[in-house]
Design an enzyme around this catalytic site. Sequence first.
Site, PDB file in Angstrom:
ATOM      1  N   ASN A  14       9.173  -6.311   0.552  1.00  0.00           N
ATOM      2  CA  ASN A  14       9.572  -6.007   1.928  1.00  0.00           C
ATOM      3  C   ASN A  14       8.708  -6.860   2.852  1.00  0.00           C
ATOM      4  OD1 ASN A  14      10.242  -4.950   4.389  1.00  0.00           O
ATOM      5  ND2 ASN A  14       9.196  -2.997   4.084  1.00  0.00           N
ATOM      6  N   TRP A  15       9.307  -7.921   3.352  1.00  0.00           N
ATOM      7  CA  TRP A  15       8.520  -8.862   4.175  1.00  0.00           C
ATOM      8  C   TRP A  15       8.312  -8.369   5.603  1.00  0.00           C
ATOM      9  CZ3 TRP A  15      10.736 -14.390   2.720  1.00  0.00           C
ATOM     10  CH2 TRP A  15      10.289 -14.720   1.423  1.00  0.00           C
ATOM     11  N   LYS A  16       8.990  -7.313   5.974  1.00  0.00           N
ATOM     12  CA  LYS A  16       8.882  -6.802   7.354  1.00  0.00           C
ATOM     13  C   LYS A  16       9.138  -7.942   8.340  1.00  0.00           C
ATOM     14  CE  LYS A  16       5.682  -3.478   5.489  1.00  0.00           C
ATOM     15  NZ  LYS A  16       4.705  -2.437   5.744  1.00  0.00           N
ATOM     16  N   HIS A 104      12.922   3.292   5.899  1.00  0.00           N
ATOM     17  CA  HIS A 104      11.488   2.953   5.759  1.00  0.00           C
ATOM     18  C   HIS A 104      10.695   3.748   6.799  1.00  0.00           C
ATOM     19  CE1 HIS A 104       7.772   0.660   5.827  1.00  0.00           C
ATOM     20  NE2 HIS A 104       8.111   0.212   4.634  1.00  0.00           N
ATOM     21  N   GLU A 106       8.367   2.951   8.701  1.00  0.00           N
ATOM     22  CA  GLU A 106       8.158   2.270   9.992  1.00  0.00           C
ATOM     23  C   GLU A 106       9.382   2.432  10.879  1.00  0.00           C
ATOM     24  OE1 GLU A 106       6.957  -1.519   8.382  1.00  0.00           O
ATOM     25  OE2 GLU A 106       5.114  -0.586   7.679  1.00  0.00           O
ATOM     26  N   GLU A 176       7.208   6.428  -0.776  1.00  0.00           N
ATOM     27  CA  GLU A 176       6.210   5.687  -0.019  1.00  0.00           C
ATOM     28  C   GLU A 176       5.410   6.654   0.851  1.00  0.00           C
ATOM     29  OE1 GLU A 176       7.243   1.294   0.203  1.00  0.00           O
ATOM     30  OE2 GLU A 176       7.969   2.229   2.027  1.00  0.00           O
ATOM     31  N   GLY A 182       0.272  -0.063   4.164  1.00  0.00           N
ATOM     32  CA  GLY A 182      -0.464  -1.015   4.993  1.00  0.00           C
ATOM     33  C   GLY A 182      -1.876  -0.566   5.317  1.00  0.00           C
ATOM     34  N   SER A 222       0.478  -0.024  -0.330  1.00  0.00           N
ATOM     35  CA  SER A 222      -0.687  -0.865  -0.654  1.00  0.00           C
ATOM     36  C   SER A 222      -0.753  -1.236  -2.138  1.00  0.00           C
ATOM     37  CB  SER A 222      -1.984  -0.171  -0.209  1.00  0.00           C
ATOM     38  OG  SER A 222      -1.980   0.001   1.195  1.00  0.00           O
ATOM     39  N   GLY A 243       4.835  -4.365   0.482  1.00  0.00           N
ATOM     40  CA  GLY A 243       4.754  -5.037   1.771  1.00  0.00           C
ATOM     41  C   GLY A 243       3.795  -6.206   1.701  1.00  0.00           C
ATOM     42  N   GLY A 244       2.555  -5.983   2.118  1.00  0.00           N
ATOM     43  CA  GLY A 244       1.549  -7.043   2.256  1.00  0.00           C
ATOM     44  C   GLY A 244       1.439  -7.967   1.047  1.00  0.00           C
TER      45      GLY A 244
HETATM   46  C1  PEP Z   1       6.074  -1.165   2.577  1.00  0.00           C
HETATM   47  O1  PEP Z   1       6.195  -1.692   3.641  1.00  0.00           O
HETATM   48  O2  PEP Z   1       7.071  -0.677   2.039  1.00  0.00           O
HETATM   49  C2  PEP Z   1       4.749  -1.120   1.960  1.00  0.00           C
HETATM   50  C3  PEP Z   1       4.584  -0.367   0.913  1.00  0.00           C
HETATM   51  O3  PEP Z   1       3.766  -1.890   2.534  1.00  0.00           O
HETATM   52  P1  PEP Z   1       2.310  -2.222   1.921  1.00  0.00           P
HETATM   53  O4  PEP Z   1       2.548  -2.651   0.490  1.00  0.00           O
HETATM   54  O5  PEP Z   1       1.781  -3.331   2.766  1.00  0.00           O
HETATM   55  O6  PEP Z   1       1.515  -0.975   1.994  1.00  0.00           O
END
Ligand code: PEP
Length: 258
Positions: A14-16, A104, A106, A176, A182, A222, A243-244
């Site tokens: 997930n590049w956001k 999600h 966010e 999640e 994040g 994370s 994500g990251g």
């Molecule tokens: C996400 O955005 O779905 C996520 C899990 O982000 P991160 O891995 O950065 O915590």
Amino acid sequence: MSSPSPRRPLMAANWKMHKTPAATREFIAQILPLLAANFAAARPCEVVIAPPFPCLPAAAEAAQGTPISLAGQNLHWEVSGAFTGEVSAEMLLATGCQYVIIGHSERRQYFGETDETVNRKLRAALTAGLKPIICVGETLEQREAGRTEAVLRRQFEDGLHGLTTEQLENCVLAYEPVWAIGTGRTATPEIAAAAHHFLRELAGARFGAPAAARLRILYGGSVKPDLIRGLMAQPEIDGGLVGGASLDPQSFAALVNF
Ligand code: PEP
């Protein structure tokens, strides 16, 4: 000896709101050789990338003829209309997506998404032939108040309301925990597995045990290369929504190649 999971592992990036079309092409060119062994394996990990909407055409071109699948990060439930800034399921399909991320945290937190809108989006995606990756998860406050299971139950039951067992076959669930996204704080494999087990029980009660046994449940929060083996050692965890650590080809490849 335990039998292997009937569920194929899946790693979703997930590049956001990161990367341009040029950076997207560069990422895919760099990651493809790192994934060659995975794609040649007898039971490869499925790879899905969810870039921002304007990067989808570049991603589709760069991933053409490869086993990489693409996902939208969101969609609107209507087919078309006066909905400035939104995209439809049909548009995502036409741009090369097979999957779409729905609900999600966010989007729930910053853009007013509710279980009701998740449900509308889910139905629109399934009707159009997109495979939804449906996100659920509790906040830190909810976990500390002992409400994790109640929150997951509400998100699952209201979000997936009205779905048929056949439709569930095309869905992927992502657990999640909001407190782990994040933040650099990951749920321990045991905490994640307990939540996955609970979600699979909910799926079993609603859709029957065989469908629940086939439902893939990803962990997100994370996820980093040094943690992935511990997470994937849990039979309840079928992959990751990342994500990251998905922004760098080396680190995302390390997750796929766990
Ligand atoms: C996400 O955005 O779905 C996520 C899990 O982000 P991160 O891995 O950065 O915590």
